[in-house]
Write a protein that holds these residues in place. Structure first.
Motif, mmCIF file in Angstrom:
data_model
loop_
_atom_site.group_PDB
_atom_site.id
_atom_site.type_symbol
_atom_site.label_atom_id
_atom_site.label_comp_id
_atom_site.label_asym_id
_atom_site.label_seq_id
_atom_site.Cartn_x
_atom_site.Cartn_y
_atom_site.Cartn_z
ATOM 1 N N ARG A 28 10.449 -47.700 89.339
ATOM 2 C CA ARG A 28 9.035 -47.369 89.244
ATOM 3 C C ARG A 28 8.691 -46.300 90.267
ATOM 4 N NH1 ARG A 28 5.440 -52.272 91.839
ATOM 5 N NH2 ARG A 28 6.426 -52.290 93.873
ATOM 6 N N CYS B 40 5.537 -45.336 92.624
ATOM 7 C CA CYS B 40 4.295 -45.890 93.162
ATOM 8 C C CYS B 40 3.791 -45.043 94.321
ATOM 9 C CB CYS B 40 4.512 -47.307 93.679
ATOM 10 S SG CYS B 40 4.621 -48.529 92.381
ATOM 11 N N CYS C 32 0.698 -47.734 90.788
ATOM 12 C CA CYS C 32 1.936 -47.469 90.065
ATOM 13 C C CYS C 32 1.695 -46.381 89.019
ATOM 14 C CB CYS C 32 2.465 -48.735 89.404
ATOM 15 S SG CYS C 32 4.108 -48.494 88.757
#
Length: 192
Positions: free
Chosen positions: A63, A65, A75
Protein backbone atom coordinates in the motif's frame (compact mmCIF):
# COMPACT_ATOMS: atom_id res chain seq x y z
CA UNK A 1 20.59 -12.31 -3.87
CA UNK A 2 17.49 -14.45 -3.40
CA UNK A 3 16.61 -16.54 -6.43
CA UNK A 4 13.27 -16.52 -8.17
CA UNK A 5 11.27 -19.66 -8.85
CA UNK A 6 10.32 -20.60 -12.41
CA UNK A 7 6.73 -19.60 -11.63
CA UNK A 8 7.85 -16.18 -10.38
CA UNK A 9 10.05 -15.67 -13.46
CA UNK A 10 7.13 -16.64 -15.70
CA UNK A 11 4.78 -14.15 -13.93
CA UNK A 12 7.30 -11.32 -14.29
CA UNK A 13 8.07 -12.21 -17.89
CA UNK A 14 4.35 -12.32 -18.75
CA UNK A 15 3.79 -8.90 -17.14
CA UNK A 16 6.72 -7.32 -19.00
CA UNK A 17 5.61 -8.91 -22.27
CA UNK A 18 2.13 -7.43 -21.75
CA UNK A 19 3.81 -4.03 -21.36
CA UNK A 20 5.32 -4.44 -24.82
CA UNK A 21 8.86 -5.63 -24.07
CA UNK A 22 10.52 -8.26 -26.23
CA UNK A 23 12.19 -11.36 -24.77
CA UNK A 24 15.71 -10.00 -25.34
CA UNK A 25 14.96 -6.85 -23.33
CA UNK A 26 13.27 -8.88 -20.59
CA UNK A 27 16.23 -11.24 -20.29
CA UNK A 28 18.66 -8.31 -20.16
CA UNK A 29 16.67 -6.82 -17.26
CA UNK A 30 17.21 -9.86 -15.02
CA UNK A 31 20.67 -8.65 -14.02
CA UNK A 32 19.11 -5.42 -12.66
CA UNK A 33 16.21 -6.84 -10.68
CA UNK A 34 16.15 -8.18 -7.16
CA UNK A 35 13.50 -10.42 -5.58
CA UNK A 36 12.57 -9.53 -2.01
CA UNK A 37 10.62 -11.31 0.71
CA UNK A 38 8.79 -8.90 3.00
CA UNK A 39 7.07 -9.04 6.36
CA UNK A 40 4.02 -7.04 7.35
CA UNK A 41 4.83 -3.32 7.74
CA UNK A 42 8.22 -3.56 5.97
CA UNK A 43 8.87 -0.21 4.27
CA UNK A 44 10.01 -0.20 0.65
CA UNK A 45 9.92 3.57 0.19
CA UNK A 46 9.90 5.99 3.10
CA UNK A 47 7.69 9.05 2.84
CA UNK A 48 9.66 12.11 1.64
CA UNK A 49 12.48 10.04 0.16
CA UNK A 50 13.62 9.66 -3.43
CA UNK A 51 12.02 6.79 -5.33
CA UNK A 52 14.40 4.59 -7.28
CA UNK A 53 12.47 1.34 -7.67
CA UNK A 54 9.15 -0.09 -8.66
CA UNK A 55 7.93 -3.36 -7.16
CA UNK A 56 6.28 -6.10 -9.17
CA UNK A 57 4.14 -8.02 -6.70
CA UNK A 58 4.36 -11.81 -6.80
CA UNK A 59 2.33 -12.38 -3.62
CA UNK A 60 0.92 -10.30 -0.79
CA UNK A 61 -0.38 -6.74 -0.72
CA UNK A 62 1.45 -3.41 -0.72
CA UNK A 63 0.00 0.00 0.00
CA UNK A 64 0.93 3.64 -0.46
CA UNK A 65 0.06 5.77 2.58
CA UNK A 66 0.67 9.32 3.70
CA UNK A 67 1.32 9.80 7.40
CA UNK A 68 0.44 13.22 8.82
CA UNK A 69 2.23 15.00 11.61
CA UNK A 70 -0.69 14.42 13.98
CA UNK A 71 -0.65 10.66 13.35
CA UNK A 72 -3.29 10.65 10.62
CA UNK A 73 -3.02 8.03 7.92
CA UNK A 74 -4.30 8.47 4.36
CA UNK A 75 -4.11 5.45 2.12
CA UNK A 76 -3.67 6.38 -1.52
CA UNK A 77 -3.73 2.93 -3.01
CA UNK A 78 -3.49 -0.81 -2.45
CA UNK A 79 -1.48 -3.01 -4.82
CA UNK A 80 -2.06 -6.72 -5.38
CA UNK A 81 -0.23 -9.62 -7.10
CA UNK A 82 0.70 -9.11 -10.76
CA UNK A 83 0.73 -5.31 -10.37
CA UNK A 84 3.67 -2.93 -10.51
CA UNK A 85 3.74 -0.62 -7.51
CA UNK A 86 5.43 2.77 -7.73
CA UNK A 87 4.46 6.42 -7.42
CA UNK A 88 4.02 7.99 -10.84
CA UNK A 89 4.31 11.63 -9.74
CA UNK A 90 7.58 10.99 -7.91
CA UNK A 91 8.90 9.09 -10.91
CA UNK A 92 7.88 11.69 -13.51
CA UNK A 93 8.99 14.73 -11.50
CA UNK A 94 11.93 13.06 -9.75
CA UNK A 95 10.64 14.58 -6.53
CA UNK A 96 10.57 13.04 -3.05
CA UNK A 97 7.60 10.79 -2.44
CA UNK A 98 4.55 12.15 -0.64
CA UNK A 99 3.64 8.59 0.32
CA UNK A 100 5.27 5.62 1.97
CA UNK A 101 5.15 2.26 0.21
CA UNK A 102 4.91 -0.62 2.64
CA UNK A 103 3.87 -4.25 2.88
CA UNK A 104 0.40 -4.77 4.28
CA UNK A 105 1.14 -8.42 4.98
CA UNK A 106 3.82 -10.95 4.07
CA UNK A 107 4.74 -10.30 0.46
CA UNK A 108 7.12 -11.36 -2.26
CA UNK A 109 8.11 -8.70 -4.79
CA UNK A 110 10.64 -8.04 -7.52
CA UNK A 111 12.49 -4.75 -7.13
CA UNK A 112 12.91 -3.13 -10.55
CA UNK A 113 15.03 0.00 -11.05
CA UNK A 114 12.85 2.76 -12.50
CA UNK A 115 15.90 3.93 -14.46
CA UNK A 116 15.19 1.03 -16.85
CA UNK A 117 12.10 2.89 -18.05
CA UNK A 118 14.36 5.58 -19.53
CA UNK A 119 16.14 3.11 -21.80
CA UNK A 120 15.06 3.23 -25.47
CA UNK A 121 14.07 -0.44 -25.50
CA UNK A 122 11.77 0.20 -22.50
CA UNK A 123 9.81 3.04 -24.17
CA UNK A 124 6.88 0.69 -25.06
CA UNK A 125 6.61 -0.28 -21.38
CA UNK A 126 6.78 3.35 -20.32
CA UNK A 127 3.98 4.34 -22.70
CA UNK A 128 1.80 1.38 -21.70
CA UNK A 129 2.30 2.09 -17.99
CA UNK A 130 1.31 5.72 -18.52
CA UNK A 131 -1.79 4.66 -20.47
CA UNK A 132 -2.77 2.21 -17.72
CA UNK A 133 -2.28 4.87 -15.06
CA UNK A 134 -4.30 7.47 -16.94
CA UNK A 135 -7.20 5.04 -17.39
CA UNK A 136 -7.01 3.95 -13.76
CA UNK A 137 -7.00 7.54 -12.49
CA UNK A 138 -9.99 8.46 -14.69
CA UNK A 139 -11.88 5.43 -13.40
CA UNK A 140 -10.96 6.18 -9.80
CA UNK A 141 -12.05 9.80 -10.19
CA UNK A 142 -15.43 8.70 -11.54
CA UNK A 143 -15.66 6.09 -8.77
CA UNK A 144 -15.17 8.74 -6.07
CA UNK A 145 -17.14 11.59 -7.65
CA UNK A 146 -20.07 9.93 -9.36
CA UNK A 147 -21.01 7.10 -7.00
CA UNK A 148 -22.61 7.06 -3.57
CA UNK A 149 -20.72 5.29 -0.77
CA UNK A 150 -22.97 2.25 -1.23
CA UNK A 151 -22.33 2.19 -4.98
CA UNK A 152 -18.58 2.56 -4.34
CA UNK A 153 -18.58 -0.36 -1.94
CA UNK A 154 -20.62 -2.61 -4.26
CA UNK A 155 -18.50 -1.64 -7.27
CA UNK A 156 -15.32 -2.37 -5.36
CA UNK A 157 -16.59 -5.83 -4.39
CA UNK A 158 -17.64 -6.57 -7.96
CA UNK A 159 -14.61 -5.15 -9.77
CA UNK A 160 -11.95 -6.17 -7.25
CA UNK A 161 -13.33 -9.00 -5.08
CA UNK A 162 -9.87 -9.60 -3.63
CA UNK A 163 -10.12 -6.22 -1.90
CA UNK A 164 -13.19 -7.34 0.05
CA UNK A 165 -11.47 -10.57 1.03
CA UNK A 166 -8.06 -9.18 1.97
CA UNK A 167 -8.67 -5.68 3.37
CA UNK A 168 -10.23 -4.89 6.73
CA UNK A 169 -13.12 -2.46 7.30
CA UNK A 170 -10.82 0.42 8.23
CA UNK A 171 -8.83 0.02 5.01
CA UNK A 172 -11.92 -0.38 2.81
CA UNK A 173 -13.72 2.56 4.45
CA UNK A 174 -10.71 4.81 4.02
CA UNK A 175 -10.47 3.95 0.33
CA UNK A 176 -14.14 4.56 -0.45
CA UNK A 177 -14.21 7.74 1.61
CA UNK A 178 -16.42 6.87 4.57
CA UNK A 179 -15.87 6.05 8.23
CA UNK A 180 -15.46 2.44 9.39
CA UNK A 181 -18.70 2.83 11.39
CA UNK A 182 -20.57 3.93 8.25
CA UNK A 183 -19.15 0.96 6.36
CA UNK A 184 -20.29 -1.43 9.11
CA UNK A 185 -23.80 0.04 8.93
CA UNK A 186 -23.75 -0.19 5.14
CA UNK A 187 -22.69 -3.84 5.26
CA UNK A 188 -25.40 -4.62 7.84
CA UNK A 189 -28.06 -2.92 5.71
CA UNK A 190 -26.95 -4.79 2.57
CA UNK A 191 -26.94 -8.15 4.32
CA UNK A 192 -30.68 -7.90 5.14
Amino acid sequence: MVCMTQEEMAALSHFLTELGLDSKTIEASYSHIKPLSLNSADVLLAQNSQQEYGYFILSGILRACHYGEQGSERCKEFYFPDELCFLYTSWLTRSPSQYQIEALDKARVVQIPLSLLSLPQWIPAQINLLKQQLLFKEQKEAFLLLKTPEQRYLHLLEAWPLWGEKLNNIQLASYIGISPVSLSRLKARLSH
